[in-house]
Design a protein around this motif. Structure first.
Motif, PDB file in Angstrom:
ATOM      1  N   LYS B  35      88.829  11.663  67.426  1.00  0.00           N
ATOM      2  CA  LYS B  35      88.407  10.263  67.522  1.00  0.00           C
ATOM      3  C   LYS B  35      86.893  10.147  67.375  1.00  0.00           C
ATOM      4  CE  LYS B  35      92.481   8.622  68.339  1.00  0.00           C
ATOM      5  NZ  LYS B  35      93.161   7.801  67.326  1.00  0.00           N
ATOM      6  N   SER B  36      86.450   8.922  67.212  1.00  0.00           N
ATOM      7  CA  SER B  36      85.018   8.673  67.054  1.00  0.00           C
ATOM      8  C   SER B  36      84.520   7.778  68.180  1.00  0.00           C
ATOM      9  CB  SER B  36      84.773   8.003  65.701  1.00  0.00           C
ATOM     10  OG  SER B  36      83.458   7.517  65.636  1.00  0.00           O
ATOM     11  N   LEU B  37      83.612   8.325  68.976  1.00  0.00           N
ATOM     12  CA  LEU B  37      83.018   7.546  70.059  1.00  0.00           C
ATOM     13  C   LEU B  37      81.580   7.220  69.683  1.00  0.00           C
ATOM     14  CD1 LEU B  37      83.060   6.547  73.150  1.00  0.00           C
ATOM     15  CD2 LEU B  37      81.873   8.689  73.589  1.00  0.00           C
ATOM     16  N   VAL B  38      81.224   5.942  69.872  1.00  0.00           N
ATOM     17  CA  VAL B  38      79.838   5.557  69.631  1.00  0.00           C
ATOM     18  C   VAL B  38      79.217   5.132  70.950  1.00  0.00           C
ATOM     19  CG1 VAL B  38      78.306   3.958  68.449  1.00  0.00           C
ATOM     20  CG2 VAL B  38      80.317   4.842  67.269  1.00  0.00           C
ATOM     21  N   VAL B  39      78.092   5.723  71.276  1.00  0.00           N
ATOM     22  CA  VAL B  39      77.366   5.341  72.473  1.00  0.00           C
ATOM     23  C   VAL B  39      76.280   4.365  72.061  1.00  0.00           C
ATOM     24  CG1 VAL B  39      75.943   6.149  74.385  1.00  0.00           C
ATOM     25  CG2 VAL B  39      77.810   7.579  73.540  1.00  0.00           C
ATOM     26  N   ILE B  40      76.314   3.168  72.668  1.00  0.00           N
ATOM     27  CA  ILE B  40      75.275   2.185  72.369  1.00  0.00           C
ATOM     28  C   ILE B  40      74.372   2.021  73.572  1.00  0.00           C
ATOM     29  CG2 ILE B  40      76.606   0.929  70.635  1.00  0.00           C
ATOM     30  CD1 ILE B  40      77.293  -1.131  72.783  1.00  0.00           C
ATOM     31  N   GLU B 194      88.037  13.046  56.375  1.00  0.00           N
ATOM     32  CA  GLU B 194      88.442  14.122  55.476  1.00  0.00           C
ATOM     33  C   GLU B 194      88.536  15.469  56.180  1.00  0.00           C
ATOM     34  OE1 GLU B 194      86.452  14.254  51.594  1.00  0.00           O
ATOM     35  OE2 GLU B 194      86.658  16.431  51.705  1.00  0.00           O
ATOM     36  N   ILE B 195      87.547  15.790  57.039  1.00  0.00           N
ATOM     37  CA  ILE B 195      87.611  17.089  57.714  1.00  0.00           C
ATOM     38  C   ILE B 195      88.256  16.988  59.096  1.00  0.00           C
ATOM     39  CG2 ILE B 195      85.666  18.088  56.454  1.00  0.00           C
ATOM     40  CD1 ILE B 195      83.890  17.528  58.762  1.00  0.00           C
ATOM     41  N   GLY B 196      88.711  15.787  59.467  1.00  0.00           N
ATOM     42  CA  GLY B 196      89.430  15.620  60.727  1.00  0.00           C
ATOM     43  C   GLY B 196      88.614  15.940  61.962  1.00  0.00           C
ATOM     44  N   ALA B 197      87.321  15.638  61.900  1.00  0.00           N
ATOM     45  CA  ALA B 197      86.433  16.018  62.995  1.00  0.00           C
ATOM     46  C   ALA B 197      86.420  14.971  64.112  1.00  0.00           C
ATOM     47  CB  ALA B 197      85.022  16.214  62.465  1.00  0.00           C
ATOM     48  N   THR B 198      85.952  15.415  65.276  1.00  0.00           N
ATOM     49  CA  THR B 198      85.661  14.515  66.373  1.00  0.00           C
ATOM     50  C   THR B 198      84.202  14.091  66.214  1.00  0.00           C
ATOM     51  OG1 THR B 198      87.125  15.813  67.758  1.00  0.00           O
ATOM     52  CG2 THR B 198      85.618  14.318  68.885  1.00  0.00           C
ATOM     53  N   ALA B 199      83.942  12.782  66.344  1.00  0.00           N
ATOM     54  CA  ALA B 199      82.575  12.317  66.101  1.00  0.00           C
ATOM     55  C   ALA B 199      81.986  11.659  67.338  1.00  0.00           C
ATOM     56  CB  ALA B 199      82.556  11.335  64.936  1.00  0.00           C
ATOM     57  N   LEU B 200      80.742  11.980  67.607  1.00  0.00           N
ATOM     58  CA  LEU B 200      80.003  11.313  68.672  1.00  0.00           C
ATOM     59  C   LEU B 200      78.701  10.794  68.072  1.00  0.00           C
ATOM     60  CD1 LEU B 200      79.470  10.559  71.627  1.00  0.00           C
ATOM     61  CD2 LEU B 200      78.601  12.854  72.000  1.00  0.00           C
ATOM     62  N   SER B 201      78.524   9.469  68.131  1.00  0.00           N
ATOM     63  CA  SER B 201      77.337   8.887  67.514  1.00  0.00           C
ATOM     64  C   SER B 201      76.552   8.119  68.548  1.00  0.00           C
ATOM     65  CB  SER B 201      77.732   7.914  66.399  1.00  0.00           C
ATOM     66  OG  SER B 201      78.835   8.403  65.687  1.00  0.00           O
ATOM     67  N   MET B 206      74.824  -2.654  65.575  1.00  0.00           N
ATOM     68  CA  MET B 206      76.196  -3.100  65.844  1.00  0.00           C
ATOM     69  C   MET B 206      77.084  -3.031  64.602  1.00  0.00           C
ATOM     70  SD  MET B 206      76.303  -3.379  68.938  1.00  0.00           S
ATOM     71  CE  MET B 206      78.027  -3.792  68.978  1.00  0.00           C
ATOM     72  N   GLY B 207      76.485  -3.220  63.422  1.00  0.00           N
ATOM     73  CA  GLY B 207      77.254  -3.105  62.186  1.00  0.00           C
ATOM     74  C   GLY B 207      77.842  -1.713  62.064  1.00  0.00           C
ATOM     75  N   SER B 208      77.030  -0.744  62.398  1.00  0.00           N
ATOM     76  CA  SER B 208      77.441   0.649  62.364  1.00  0.00           C
ATOM     77  C   SER B 208      78.573   0.903  63.368  1.00  0.00           C
ATOM     78  CB  SER B 208      76.216   1.511  62.689  1.00  0.00           C
ATOM     79  OG  SER B 208      76.429   2.830  62.352  1.00  0.00           O
ATOM     80  N   VAL B 209      78.427   0.335  64.562  1.00  0.00           N
ATOM     81  CA  VAL B 209      79.435   0.517  65.605  1.00  0.00           C
ATOM     82  C   VAL B 209      80.801   0.042  65.117  1.00  0.00           C
ATOM     83  CG1 VAL B 209      80.172  -0.189  67.909  1.00  0.00           C
ATOM     84  CG2 VAL B 209      77.749   0.270  67.465  1.00  0.00           C
ATOM     85  N   ARG B 210      80.839  -1.184  64.570  1.00  0.00           N
ATOM     86  CA  ARG B 210      82.125  -1.757  64.148  1.00  0.00           C
ATOM     87  C   ARG B 210      82.744  -0.966  63.015  1.00  0.00           C
ATOM     88  NH1 ARG B 210      82.365  -6.424  66.938  1.00  0.00           N
ATOM     89  NH2 ARG B 210      80.357  -7.300  67.550  1.00  0.00           N
ATOM     90  N   LYS B 211      81.924  -0.339  62.208  1.00  0.00           N
ATOM     91  CA  LYS B 211      82.429   0.446  61.085  1.00  0.00           C
ATOM     92  C   LYS B 211      82.996   1.800  61.512  1.00  0.00           C
ATOM     93  CE  LYS B 211      82.530  -0.640  56.635  1.00  0.00           C
ATOM     94  NZ  LYS B 211      81.608  -1.435  55.946  1.00  0.00           N
ATOM     95  N   ILE B 212      82.234   2.536  62.341  1.00  0.00           N
ATOM     96  CA  ILE B 212      82.584   3.940  62.550  1.00  0.00           C
ATOM     97  C   ILE B 212      83.249   4.251  63.885  1.00  0.00           C
ATOM     98  CG2 ILE B 212      80.739   4.701  61.001  1.00  0.00           C
ATOM     99  CD1 ILE B 212      79.069   5.527  63.284  1.00  0.00           C
ATOM    100  N   ALA B 213      83.298   3.272  64.814  1.00  0.00           N
ATOM    101  CA  ALA B 213      83.778   3.627  66.159  1.00  0.00           C
ATOM    102  C   ALA B 213      85.283   3.439  66.329  1.00  0.00           C
ATOM    103  CB  ALA B 213      83.039   2.787  67.196  1.00  0.00           C
ATOM    104  N   ASP B 214      85.929   4.383  67.050  1.00  0.00           N
ATOM    105  CA  ASP B 214      87.243   4.129  67.649  1.00  0.00           C
ATOM    106  C   ASP B 214      87.035   3.622  69.067  1.00  0.00           C
ATOM    107  OD1 ASP B 214      88.720   5.092  65.446  1.00  0.00           O
ATOM    108  OD2 ASP B 214      88.339   7.149  66.083  1.00  0.00           O
TER     109      ASP B 214
END
Lengths: 268, 258
Positions: B35-40, B194-201, B206-214
């Motif tokens: 999953k992709s978590l974004v810390v704001i 594509e590589i099925g990675a876990t992402a922490l951003s 906010m535009g970025s958050v809505r695009k890349i976050a689970d």
């Protein structure tokens, strides 16, 4: 994040506080540098190795320092012959010029002056390069790419410094003596054969070896100081500027101190 | 976001102070695998420090950090080098190595970190350079010859070249124009998938958050004050979140302008 935490403190005017703070700072720095040296040595001897990086540093630190060291040695040898001649004629000891030139150059002047010149040329560039890499997060990037920055950046530079300076000094010895020869023979009218035989007669292998050992120590000092100050550089252009200054100043002073200590070890 | 399986990344009560400046005051965070978590959070709230603690670039004063259920807070330098093979990171300023060529940058983790031969690594690097929308010709240029947006793309290519299990993104869109920011966001989503990675951003875009976050977590004064899925973001009922996503100067978050 590694910026010096005491960078923004206002200087106190209380004498006890000032002395105490200076002492604590000295101990802290000494400890940090000792730890840095220990880590560097550990990473020099343990794998993984980066031979291509070492080769690059041997060229950068050694080969490209050749002109600077050569010029320094040449003119030092020349001025030494000139000065000792004008001094020695006062008590009719002109014959000692060859001995003075070869002993001063091999024992003292070639290692110390080469060390100081390399400190200015190489110490500064190491500190500036590594400092910039710190500031632009390139060192953190190395870590995230599974490459240990000590092994990739520090070890090759420290090793190259300690290896190349003795070689530079050996070349400097020859050039320095030749500088003395040129002035003595072509300007002061010495007999070339006599000058060369006097040079060989007085020279002992210990004179050269002690100079080369000194050179190895100075090369280590220059590169480790450049690496330490660059690696712990403060933020921004000012941080890198300070790192460069500190690297050159601390390396130069340490060279002079260790020159005295090593001379005492060798010749007393 | 509680799951039965072991979270890929788990932080429990992580604290970090610089002198008297307490940056992290007990951060609790979980990222499920894949999953992709974004810390704001605003500037100076501890986002970067959190990331650097997980990477081991900083050592937390208290608390534990677990990767795949293994406590990595106090592992040895050797184990740390090994662990780093799982990680990739895109830095805020791209942090490309300026003394080597673009393709060598992208292949760096493969050649120097994993000892792959140069020919093979170059092929992978060129493929990744294409995958982030750059022409293969840039491979033989130096980083200084590229624009900021292109450098970011190369940074992304470098981060994913080793197919890491976990990728960190440090303010991936900061300093880019809105269109380039969107391009980078799309590339991040594409490559991570594509590589099925876990992402922490970490970001404040906010535009970025809505695009890349689970999932989204908000950090404020060194603590996570809200977390939930990206769908819950707009009706979180949390006045801190409300103030942040709408970018209002007035609200519970007050700026100390000292």
């Amino acid at each position: 994040m590694t910026a010096h935490s005491n960078q923004n403190q206002k200087p106190s005017l209380n004498i006890f506080q000032m002395v105490g703070a200076a002492l604590l700072n000295l101990f802290e720095k000494t400890g940090a540098i000792t730890r840095f040296i220990g880590l560097s040595l550990y990473h020099i001897v343990t794998p993984t190795y980066f031979p291509s990086q070492l080769w690059r540093q041997l060229k950068d630190i050694g080969y490209y320092s050749l002109p600077v060291v050569g010029m320094t040695a040449l003119f030092t040898g020349m001025v030494l012959a000139l000065q000792s001649y004008t001094g020695f004629t006062r008590f009719n000891a002109e014959g000692a010029v060859a001995s003075v030139v070869v002993l001063s150059v091999t024992r003292e002047l070639a290692p110390v002056l080469a060390g100081l010149m390399v400190a200015g040329r190489v110490g500064a560039s190491i500190a500036a390069e590594i400092g910039t890499m710190r500031v632009t997060e390139q060192i953190d990037a190395l870590t995230t790419l599974s490459v240990n920055p000590y092994k990739y950046l520090i070890a090759p530079r420290v090793l190259a410094g300690a290896i190349t300076l003795p070689i530079l000094v050996l070349i400097g010895d020859i050039i320095g003596v030749y500088g003395g020869y040129i002035v003595s023979v072509y300007k002061l009218g010495f007999n070339p054969n006599n000058y060369i035989s006097q040079t060989w007669d007085i020279l002992e292998s210990m004179d050269v070896i002690s100079g080369l050992v000194k050179a190895g120590a100075f090369g280590f000092i220059v590169s480790i100081m450049g690496c330490y100050h660059g690696y712990n550089s403060g933020r921004g252009a000012q941080g890198v500027g300070n790192a460069t200054t500190n690297a050159v100043v601390s390396a130069s002073i340490l060279i002079l101190i260790f020159n005295y200590l090593l001379t005492q070890v060798f010749f007393s | 976001m509680s799951t039965i399986e072991t979270p890929k990344i788990k932080l429990t009560g992580v604290k970090k102070a610089f002198g008297n400046n307490h940056i992290l005051r007990g951060v609790d965070l979980e990222v499920p695998a894949g999953k992709s978590l974004v810390v704001i959070g605003g500037s100076g709230t501890g986002k970067s420090v959190t990331l650097k603690c997980i990477l081991g670039l900083l050592k937390p004063d208290a608390g534990t950090i677990e990767i795949d259920g293994q406590d990595i807070t106090n592992i040895s330098a050797k184990e740390r080098d090994q662990l780093m093979l799982k990680f990739g990171m895109l830095f805020q300023g791209a942090a490309l190595f300026d003394s080597i060529k673009i393709w060598e940058n992208v292949a760096f983790g493969l050649i120097q970190g994993r000892r792959m031969n140069r020919k093979e690594a170059r092929e992978i690097a060129i493929a990744k350079i294409k995958a982030v929308g750059l022409k293969p010709e840039v491979a033989d240029l130096y980083p200084a010859e590229l624009s900021g947006g292109m450098q970011k793309r190369v940074g992304l290519a470098r981060a994913v070249a080793t197919s890491p299990e976990i990728i960190f993104f440090d303010e991936p869109t900061t300093g880019l124009d809105p269109i380039m920011a969107d391009v980078i966001n799309n590339l991040i989503v594409e490559q991570v998938k594509e590589i099925g990675a876990t992402a922490l951003s970490i970001t404040h875009d906010m535009g970025s958050v809505r695009k890349i976050a689970d999932y989204v977590a908000m950090i404020h004064e060194g603590q996570i004050i809200w977390h939930g899925s990206v769908e819950e973001l707009d009706n979180s009922g949390n006045e801190y979140i409300e103030q942040f996503i709408h970018g209002r100067a007035d609200g519970p978050i007050t700026r100390r302008v000292a």
